[in-house]
Motif scaffolding. Structure first.
Motif, mmCIF file in Angstrom:
data_model
loop_
_atom_site.group_PDB
_atom_site.id
_atom_site.type_symbol
_atom_site.label_atom_id
_atom_site.label_comp_id
_atom_site.label_asym_id
_atom_site.label_seq_id
_atom_site.Cartn_x
_atom_site.Cartn_y
_atom_site.Cartn_z
ATOM 1 N N ARG A 80 30.794 26.697 38.825
ATOM 2 C CA ARG A 80 29.456 27.219 39.131
ATOM 3 C C ARG A 80 28.493 26.076 39.430
ATOM 4 O O ARG A 80 27.701 26.154 40.368
ATOM 5 C CB ARG A 80 28.952 28.079 37.975
ATOM 6 C CG ARG A 80 27.513 28.552 38.157
ATOM 7 C CD ARG A 80 27.296 29.964 37.659
ATOM 8 N NE ARG A 80 27.760 30.951 38.607
ATOM 9 C CZ ARG A 80 27.377 32.238 38.605
ATOM 10 N NH1 ARG A 80 26.548 32.688 37.690
ATOM 11 N NH2 ARG A 80 27.840 33.070 39.501
ATOM 12 N N LEU A 81 28.555 24.986 38.665
ATOM 13 C CA LEU A 81 27.665 23.871 38.956
ATOM 14 C C LEU A 81 28.115 23.136 40.223
ATOM 15 O O LEU A 81 27.272 22.629 40.973
ATOM 16 C CB LEU A 81 27.596 22.901 37.784
ATOM 17 C CG LEU A 81 26.523 21.814 37.912
ATOM 18 C CD1 LEU A 81 25.126 22.429 38.074
ATOM 19 C CD2 LEU A 81 26.530 20.869 36.713
ATOM 20 N N LEU A 82 29.409 23.100 40.478
ATOM 21 C CA LEU A 82 29.901 22.502 41.720
ATOM 22 C C LEU A 82 29.293 23.214 42.923
ATOM 23 O O LEU A 82 28.845 22.578 43.879
ATOM 24 C CB LEU A 82 31.424 22.580 41.777
ATOM 25 C CG LEU A 82 32.078 21.903 42.986
ATOM 26 C CD1 LEU A 82 32.071 20.397 42.819
ATOM 27 C CD2 LEU A 82 33.509 22.406 43.169
ATOM 28 N N SER A 83 29.269 24.535 42.866
ATOM 29 C CA SER A 83 28.663 25.314 43.940
ATOM 30 C C SER A 83 27.174 25.028 44.059
ATOM 31 O O SER A 83 26.616 24.961 45.163
ATOM 32 C CB SER A 83 28.898 26.810 43.687
ATOM 33 O OG SER A 83 28.264 27.605 44.657
ATOM 34 N N TYR A 84 26.533 24.849 42.910
ATOM 35 C CA TYR A 84 25.099 24.547 42.882
ATOM 36 C C TYR A 84 24.830 23.198 43.557
ATOM 37 O O TYR A 84 23.880 23.046 44.337
ATOM 38 C CB TYR A 84 24.630 24.490 41.427
ATOM 39 C CG TYR A 84 23.202 24.933 41.191
ATOM 40 C CD1 TYR A 84 22.129 24.256 41.763
ATOM 41 C CD2 TYR A 84 22.917 26.024 40.381
ATOM 42 C CE1 TYR A 84 20.823 24.654 41.533
ATOM 43 C CE2 TYR A 84 21.613 26.434 40.145
ATOM 44 C CZ TYR A 84 20.572 25.741 40.731
ATOM 45 O OH TYR A 84 19.271 26.148 40.508
ATOM 46 N N LEU A 85 25.668 22.201 43.254
ATOM 47 C CA LEU A 85 25.470 20.856 43.767
ATOM 48 C C LEU A 85 25.998 20.671 45.188
ATOM 49 O O LEU A 85 25.780 19.620 45.798
ATOM 50 C CB LEU A 85 26.162 19.844 42.849
ATOM 51 C CG LEU A 85 25.615 19.755 41.418
ATOM 52 C CD1 LEU A 85 26.467 18.807 40.597
ATOM 53 C CD2 LEU A 85 24.153 19.316 41.417
ATOM 54 N N SER A 86 26.693 21.671 45.700
ATOM 55 C CA SER A 86 27.224 21.597 47.058
ATOM 56 C C SER A 86 26.092 21.506 48.072
ATOM 57 O O SER A 86 25.005 22.058 47.860
ATOM 58 C CB SER A 86 28.060 22.843 47.348
ATOM 59 O OG SER A 86 28.298 22.995 48.736
ATOM 60 N N PRO A 87 26.329 20.829 49.206
ATOM 61 C CA PRO A 87 25.314 20.847 50.267
ATOM 62 C C PRO A 87 25.085 22.247 50.826
ATOM 63 O O PRO A 87 24.059 22.496 51.452
ATOM 64 C CB PRO A 87 25.878 19.891 51.324
ATOM 65 C CG PRO A 87 27.333 19.805 51.022
ATOM 66 C CD PRO A 87 27.467 19.972 49.545
ATOM 67 N N ARG A 88 26.016 23.146 50.582
ATOM 68 C CA ARG A 88 25.793 24.549 50.965
ATOM 69 C C ARG A 88 24.963 25.279 49.911
ATOM 70 O O ARG A 88 24.532 26.402 50.124
ATOM 71 C CB ARG A 88 27.126 25.277 51.138
ATOM 72 C CG ARG A 88 27.993 24.729 52.250
ATOM 73 C CD ARG A 88 29.007 25.747 52.723
ATOM 74 N NE ARG A 88 29.952 26.113 51.673
ATOM 75 C CZ ARG A 88 30.752 27.177 51.749
ATOM 76 N NH1 ARG A 88 30.702 27.981 52.796
ATOM 77 N NH2 ARG A 88 31.609 27.440 50.769
ATOM 78 N N GLY A 89 24.764 24.607 48.764
ATOM 79 C CA GLY A 89 23.912 25.155 47.718
ATOM 80 C C GLY A 89 22.585 24.448 47.726
ATOM 81 O O GLY A 89 21.814 24.557 48.674
ATOM 82 N N HIS A 90 22.341 23.650 46.662
ATOM 83 C CA HIS A 90 21.045 22.978 46.553
ATOM 84 C C HIS A 90 21.189 21.483 46.272
ATOM 85 O O HIS A 90 20.242 20.848 45.804
ATOM 86 C CB HIS A 90 20.221 23.644 45.443
ATOM 87 C CG HIS A 90 20.178 25.136 45.556
ATOM 88 N ND1 HIS A 90 19.644 25.780 46.653
ATOM 89 C CD2 HIS A 90 20.653 26.107 44.733
ATOM 90 C CE1 HIS A 90 19.772 27.096 46.486
ATOM 91 N NE2 HIS A 90 20.379 27.316 45.332
ATOM 92 N N GLY A 91 22.382 20.937 46.547
ATOM 93 C CA GLY A 91 22.611 19.528 46.270
ATOM 94 C C GLY A 91 22.983 18.752 47.512
ATOM 95 O O GLY A 91 22.589 19.095 48.629
ATOM 96 N N SER A 92 23.768 17.713 47.313
ATOM 97 C CA SER A 92 24.181 16.842 48.414
ATOM 98 C C SER A 92 25.667 16.557 48.280
ATOM 99 O O SER A 92 26.282 16.818 47.239
ATOM 100 C CB SER A 92 23.401 15.526 48.362
ATOM 101 O OG SER A 92 23.757 14.784 47.194
#
Length: 315
Positions: free
Chosen positions: A169-181
């Motif tokens: 879940r945090l990986l998805s959050y941190l994804s550039p497709r989410g809210h990270g880089s």
């Protein structure tokens, strides 16, 4: 050719037969008003029984709760929480439901209600990471910056240190497709895999992150997205996933089918046929939409590679 597609088992429950049976039992019928009619058993009892039997297997509890929140008829959870407002399982599931089904058009009232549902469940079930993961999902949908979401994730992994669902879940959050880089995502994945105990499915995190990277690049441009699988580091990540998870004697976890599909996809794209065959044999007919949906005609592509690499199930 097209008939072969029916042989696939594509279901959100994955290989969790008990969860699948519960969803089937409570599947809506054309006579929705009659759901549960004529029975002295409460409408929500099959769900209560399922979650009671899950016990403290936090990994499976999260898998079951997240699937139930997305696929249960709304009346089931509404009646359960209405009749048992202090039931820990009901509150945890209600927190997942409120976070999943909060429509953007509902405004901040719905957001606050969902947040309160999570915090109430966390209060009643202090050892359970599920309400915190539901809250993390709510924050994801609201595009809350990762720096503000990480403390919520920390609450979950404090309760279940190597929780597969929490890390993904945090990986998805941190994804550039989410809210990270890209840098944030890859660094988190590699650190998580390096620290996880031998046999943990978290060994697959860098491979899952690379799939996210390919999906991100593919969304930007279709040119060169697959070149990421040819990098030496990609080969090392895949090798670690095989050695530290796939080839270990670790017991299957709740979302092992999803991880096996990610691993098979990576092996196909990296052109490693000798490693691909045993992974497909373990998958059998249980394809997951992610990550095969990144390729044209996902089901047909899955079947092609499974059968080509000798992974067709024997039954």
């Amino acid at each position: 050719m097209f008939r072969r597609r029916t042989a696939l088992l594509v279901h959100p429950a994955l290989d969790d037969d008990a969860l699948h049976a519960t969803l089937t039992e409570l599947r809506p019928t054309p006579q929705l008003h009659g759901l549960g009619a004529g029975s002295s058993r409460p409408l929500w009892q099959p769900v209560a029984d399922l979650l009671r039997d899950t016990g403290r297997d936090w990994d499976r509890r999260w898998h079951r709760m997240s699937v139930l929140a997305n696929h249960l008829p709304p009346a089931v959870c509404e009646r359960w929480i209405g009749e048992r407002p202090d039931d820990g399982d009901a509150l945890a599931l209600w927190s997942c439901v409120r976070c999943v089904r909060r429509a953007a058009a509902d405004g901040w009232t719905a957001v606050r209600d969902a947040e309160r549902a999570c915090l109430r469940a966390a209060e009643v079930c202090p050892e359970d990471p599920t309400p915190w993961l539901a809250l993390l999902g709510l924050m994801h949908s609201l595009a809350v910056p990762p720096r503000d979401a990480v403390p919520v994730w920390t609450e979950a992994v404090t309760r279940a240190p190597w929780h597969r669902g929490a890390y993904h879940r945090l990986l998805s959050y941190l994804s550039p497709r989410g809210h990270g880089s890209v840098a944030d995502m890859m660094d988190f994945a590699r650190q998580g895999a390096a620290r996880a105990p031998h046999g943990s499915p978290l060994a697959l995190l860098p491979v899952a992150a690379r799939v996210e990277l390919v999906a991100h690049r593919q969304r930007q441009t279709s040119l060169g997205a697959d070149s990421h699988w040819n990098e030496p580091l990609a080969g090392a990540e895949i090798e670690s996933a095989l050695t530290d998870w796939f080839h270990t004697a670790a017991a299957p976890h709740a979302e092992a089918v999803a991880d096996l599909n990610i691993l098979a996809f990576a092996l196909v794209r990296a052109h490693r046929p000798s490693d691909t065959a045993p992974v497909f044999r373990r998958i059998g007919r249980r394809m997951t939409p992610h990550p095969w949906a990144l390729l044209p005609e996902p089901e047909r592509t899955f079947l092609y590679w499974r059968d080509r690499e000798g992974g067709r199930p024997g039954r």
